[in-house]
Design a protein around this motif. Structure first.
Motif, PDB file in Angstrom:
ATOM      1  N   TYR A   1     -12.627   8.749  80.811  1.00  0.00           N
ATOM      2  CA  TYR A   1     -11.985   9.801  81.619  1.00  0.00           C
ATOM      3  C   TYR A   1     -12.997  10.412  82.594  1.00  0.00           C
ATOM      4  N   GLY A   2     -14.107  10.909  82.066  1.00  0.00           N
ATOM      5  CA  GLY A   2     -15.081  11.576  82.905  1.00  0.00           C
ATOM      6  C   GLY A   2     -15.624  10.674  83.993  1.00  0.00           C
TER       7      GLY A   2
ATOM      8  N   PHE B   1     -13.569   7.716  91.220  1.00  0.00           N
ATOM      9  CA  PHE B   1     -12.353   7.329  91.939  1.00  0.00           C
ATOM     10  C   PHE B   1     -11.554   8.567  92.322  1.00  0.00           C
ATOM     11  N   THR B   2     -10.559   8.371  93.182  1.00  0.00           N
ATOM     12  CA  THR B   2      -9.635   9.456  93.493  1.00  0.00           C
ATOM     13  C   THR B   2      -8.835   9.797  92.241  1.00  0.00           C
ATOM     14  N   PRO B   3      -8.303  11.020  92.142  1.00  0.00           N
ATOM     15  CA  PRO B   3      -7.501  11.378  90.964  1.00  0.00           C
ATOM     16  C   PRO B   3      -6.331  10.428  90.739  1.00  0.00           C
ATOM     17  N   GLU B   4      -5.673   9.995  91.812  1.00  0.00           N
ATOM     18  CA  GLU B   4      -4.523   9.096  91.633  1.00  0.00           C
ATOM     19  C   GLU B   4      -4.955   7.790  90.986  1.00  0.00           C
ATOM     20  N   LEU B   5      -6.008   7.162  91.520  1.00  0.00           N
ATOM     21  CA  LEU B   5      -6.451   5.885  90.964  1.00  0.00           C
ATOM     22  C   LEU B   5      -7.015   6.067  89.562  1.00  0.00           C
ATOM     23  N   ALA B   6      -7.809   7.114  89.352  1.00  0.00           N
ATOM     24  CA  ALA B   6      -8.359   7.361  88.017  1.00  0.00           C
ATOM     25  C   ALA B   6      -7.242   7.562  86.997  1.00  0.00           C
TER      26      ALA B   6
ATOM     27  N   ASN C   1      -6.248   5.076  83.736  1.00  0.00           N
ATOM     28  CA  ASN C   1      -6.387   5.682  82.412  1.00  0.00           C
ATOM     29  C   ASN C   1      -5.067   5.777  81.655  1.00  0.00           C
ATOM     30  N   VAL C   2      -4.011   5.155  82.156  1.00  0.00           N
ATOM     31  CA  VAL C   2      -2.715   5.263  81.472  1.00  0.00           C
ATOM     32  C   VAL C   2      -2.809   4.764  80.043  1.00  0.00           C
ATOM     33  N   GLN C   3      -3.337   3.581  79.862  1.00  0.00           N
ATOM     34  CA  GLN C   3      -3.443   3.030  78.512  1.00  0.00           C
ATOM     35  C   GLN C   3      -4.377   3.871  77.659  1.00  0.00           C
TER      36      GLN C   3
ATOM     37  N   ALA D   1     -14.818  15.210  72.371  1.00  0.00           N
ATOM     38  CA  ALA D   1     -14.152  14.881  73.632  1.00  0.00           C
ATOM     39  C   ALA D   1     -14.868  15.551  74.808  1.00  0.00           C
ATOM     40  N   SER D   2     -15.206  16.823  74.644  1.00  0.00           N
ATOM     41  CA  SER D   2     -15.895  17.560  75.704  1.00  0.00           C
ATOM     42  C   SER D   2     -17.262  16.958  75.979  1.00  0.00           C
ATOM     43  N   TYR D   3     -17.980  16.633  74.913  1.00  0.00           N
ATOM     44  CA  TYR D   3     -19.297  16.009  75.060  1.00  0.00           C
ATOM     45  C   TYR D   3     -19.185  14.702  75.853  1.00  0.00           C
ATOM     46  N   ALA D   4     -18.279  13.821  75.441  1.00  0.00           N
ATOM     47  CA  ALA D   4     -18.167  12.508  76.079  1.00  0.00           C
ATOM     48  C   ALA D   4     -17.666  12.614  77.513  1.00  0.00           C
ATOM     49  N   MET D   5     -16.752  13.555  77.775  1.00  0.00           N
ATOM     50  CA  MET D   5     -16.278  13.770  79.143  1.00  0.00           C
ATOM     51  C   MET D   5     -17.444  14.142  80.050  1.00  0.00           C
TER      52      MET D   5
END
Length: 289
Positions: free
Chosen positions: A174-175, A181-186, A190-192, A219-223
């Motif tokens: 995610y991070g 990438f742009t938010p749309e492409l990211a 990341n759908v899956q 999650a916060s750490y990895a992001m």
């Protein structure tokens, strides 16, 4: 019924009629029965050893690939290529790894390959999570290469190869993708990842509340690691399996990562331990006189 006769939170609904005889909505994800079933089960169920959490992943992958707008994703990839020569070459090259478990057998202990080999050998597993195929598009290549490096992302992010450890490579992705990438492409890439990971954070507080704050901390750490790091989907990691872990992190631009042991938390999550508490210390044996 008039709006004023309804509870405040139920006011403003518009009734939309449709000739469809089956469930239909404005969400292509909600419209797919396989995705609906996956999300419902994964959000609400308890974990158990009778059915692995990975059991429904193959049909989920198939469903996601069918509902996604491949044409739009390719167009967004083309936009990203224009001002990013390295990414442009990466997509054109479509380099795929052919590494096997035995290729890492001689890697030093503590190296990326040594860590990966030890994990694969402990469970008699092989490198390929899914069979390798010949990508027909940039999106198919991005997907396949992401699968190939998933275990490496575990190692670089510091996430254990266990249930709770899966949070780290997921939020690293995610991070990292939302940075590069742009938010749309990211979001589309990341759908899956979203469907696989986010349901954990519903069944967590429902059934495993003792783990919930730990899960969000991970999650916060990895992001943050993903957001602070170079584009982690680009390197040919498999050509550097002999590198010690910290050296590999520096070489590939992984910033702020550390190794985190989630074995105890995962044992509780996977129903292999009845409690999150560590086992009591055993008193030293007294020699018989």
């Amino acid at each position: 019924m008039k709006d004023e006769d309804l509870p405040y939170l139920q006011r403003g609904r518009q009734v939309i009629e449709t000739p469809s005889s089956i469930l239909i909505s404005s969400s292509k994800y909600l419209n797919d029965y396989r995705i609906r079933e996956w999300v419902t089960n994964q959000c609400l169920k308890r974990n158990g050893r009778d059915c692995p959490n990975t059991y429904g992943i193959p049909p989920l992958i198939e469903a996601v690939r069918e509902v996604q707008d491949h044409t739009r994703i390719e167009a967004l990839f083309d936009e990203a290529r224009r001002d990013w020569p390295e990414f442009d070459r990466w997509l054109d090259d479509r380099w795929l790894s052919r590494i096997t478990r035995d290729d890492m057998k001689s890697c030093p202990e503590g190296s990326v390959g040594g860590i990966w080999y030890a994990w694969l050998s402990s469970g008699n597993m092989q490198v390929d999570i899914i069979p390798t195929f010949e990508p027909r598009s940039s999106f198919e290549y991005f997907f396949l290469r992401g699968v190939q490096i998933h275990d490496i992302m575990h190692i670089l992010s510091g996430g254990g190869f266990d249930g709770i450890g899966e949070i780290m490579p997921a939020f690293l992705k995610y991070g990292n993708l939302f940075r590069h990438f742009t938010p749309e492409l990211a979001g589309l890439l990341n759908v899956q990842n979203t469907l696989l990971t986010i349901p954990m954070f519903m069944r967590g507080p429902l059934h495993y509340p003792e783990l919930f704050t730990t899960m969000w901390d991970l999650a916060s750490y990895a992001m943050n690691v993903g957001r602070d790091s170079d584009a982690l989907f680009l390197p040919r990691y498999e050509e550097y399996m002999d590198l010690p872990l910290e050296e590999a992190r520096r070489k590939f631009g992984v910033r702020g990562a550390r190794s985190i042991d989630t074995a105890r938390e995962s044992a509780y999550w996977d129903d292999r331990s009845a409690t999150l508490e560590p086992p009591p210390l055993q008193p030293d044996a007294v020699a018989a006189e």
